[in-house]
Design a protein around this motif. Structure first.
Motif, short mmCIF file in Angstrom:
data_model
loop_
_atom_site.label_atom_id
_atom_site.label_comp_id
_atom_site.label_asym_id
_atom_site.label_seq_id
_atom_site.Cartn_x
_atom_site.Cartn_y
_atom_site.Cartn_z
N SER A 1 0.93 -1.26 -0.08
CA SER A 1 -0.16 -0.04 -0.07
C SER A 1 0.98 1.23 -0.08
O SER A 1 2.13 1.41 0.56
CB SER A 1 -0.77 0.04 1.34
N ASP A 2 0.46 2.38 -0.57
CA ASP A 2 1.16 3.54 -0.57
C ASP A 2 0.61 4.47 0.35
O ASP A 2 1.09 5.68 0.48
CB ASP A 2 1.00 4.20 -2.20
N SER A 3 -0.44 3.97 1.15
CA SER A 3 -1.21 4.89 2.11
C SER A 3 0.06 5.24 3.11
O SER A 3 0.68 4.20 3.73
CB SER A 3 -2.32 4.07 2.77
N LYS A 4 0.05 6.47 3.46
CA LYS A 4 0.99 6.86 4.49
C LYS A 4 0.59 6.64 6.02
O LYS A 4 1.48 5.98 6.71
CB LYS A 4 0.98 8.55 4.50
N ILE A 5 -0.57 6.33 6.11
CA ILE A 5 -0.94 5.83 7.41
C ILE A 5 -0.70 4.48 7.69
O ILE A 5 -0.19 4.16 8.51
CB ILE A 5 -2.60 6.25 7.59
N MET A 6 -1.13 3.64 6.65
CA MET A 6 -0.74 2.13 6.61
C MET A 6 0.77 2.05 6.62
O MET A 6 1.25 1.11 7.62
CB MET A 6 -1.06 1.62 5.16
N ARG A 7 1.67 2.72 6.01
CA ARG A 7 3.10 2.50 6.26
C ARG A 7 3.61 3.19 7.85
O ARG A 7 4.24 2.25 8.31
CB ARG A 7 3.88 3.52 5.21
N LEU A 8 3.07 4.15 8.19
CA LEU A 8 3.18 4.44 9.70
C LEU A 8 2.90 3.18 10.82
O LEU A 8 3.62 3.01 11.49
CB LEU A 8 2.71 5.74 10.00
N ILE A 9 1.75 2.76 10.33
CA ILE A 9 1.36 1.60 11.37
C ILE A 9 2.26 0.45 11.23
O ILE A 9 2.65 0.04 12.27
CB ILE A 9 -0.23 1.30 10.92
N ARG A 10 2.64 0.13 9.88
CA ARG A 10 3.50 -0.89 9.85
C ARG A 10 4.80 -0.63 10.57
O ARG A 10 5.57 -1.42 11.24
CB ARG A 10 3.71 -1.17 8.26
N TYR A 11 5.46 0.48 10.25
CA TYR A 11 6.71 0.85 10.70
C TYR A 11 6.56 0.63 12.28
O TYR A 11 7.61 0.20 12.90
CB TYR A 11 7.18 2.41 10.35
N ALA A 12 5.69 1.46 13.11
CA ALA A 12 5.36 1.28 14.24
C ALA A 12 5.61 -0.04 14.85
O ALA A 12 5.96 -0.42 15.93
CB ALA A 12 4.14 2.37 14.70
N HIS A 13 4.75 -0.85 14.16
CA HIS A 13 4.66 -2.26 14.75
C HIS A 13 6.04 -3.08 14.42
O HIS A 13 6.10 -3.78 15.46
CB HIS A 13 3.49 -2.91 13.93
#
Length: 148
Positions: free
Chosen positions: A109-121
């Motif tokens: 996904s290119d979604s910024k929110i999805m990428r932030l959630i993945r990075y935090a996890h």
């Protein structure tokens, strides 16, 4: 029950699950039930892991609540809360399992929110210790702290 109240109960079920998930993950999964949850922090995973039992438990709670209010769903707070928990579970599965951990049918996904959630996890998974590391929740964390 008014439709807005019904929707409010759904949102309460959803938001309540994030709070319950954080607390249970932090204090029970990384505490008393670490022997089960550890399978999720180990570097190699099979198709299923022992930790998936927790998802089955929460799905069971959701099904029970939905079933207990199925006779008159729009008038039932338990039905609405069960739906909120189910929506949380579906989003958790999509974001956590499919996107963050690339299990089953991984996707990008290119979604910024999805990428932030993945990075935090992923930051949470940097430690394979029982003590763990923040964030323990999936959605509620300081997004600005985890910029990629």
């Amino acid at each position: 029950m008014d439709l807005l109240i019904f929707i409010g109960w759904i949102l309460l079920g959803f938001a309540g699950m994030e709070i319950v998930s954080y607390l249970v993950h932090r204090f029970i999964f990384h505490g008393l039930l670490w022997r089960i949850h550890r399978s999720h922090h180990e570097p190699t995973h099979g198709l299923f892991e022992l930790n998936d039992l927790f998802s089955l438990f929460f799905a069971g709670v959701s099904v029970y609540l939905i079933y207990s209010g199925v006779e008159n769903p729009l008038a039932s707070a338990s039905f609405a809360v069960g739906v909120g928990i189910a929506v949380y579970g579906m989003l958790y599965f999509i974001i956590h399992d499919l996107f963050a951990h690339k299990r089953f049918m991984p996707f990008k996904s290119d979604s910024k929110i999805m990428r932030l959630i993945r990075y935090a996890h992923q930051r949470h998974h940097q430690s394979i210790d029982k003590d763990g590391e923040e964030p323990y929740g999936l959605f509620l964390f300081p997004y600005d702290k985890y910029k990629e």
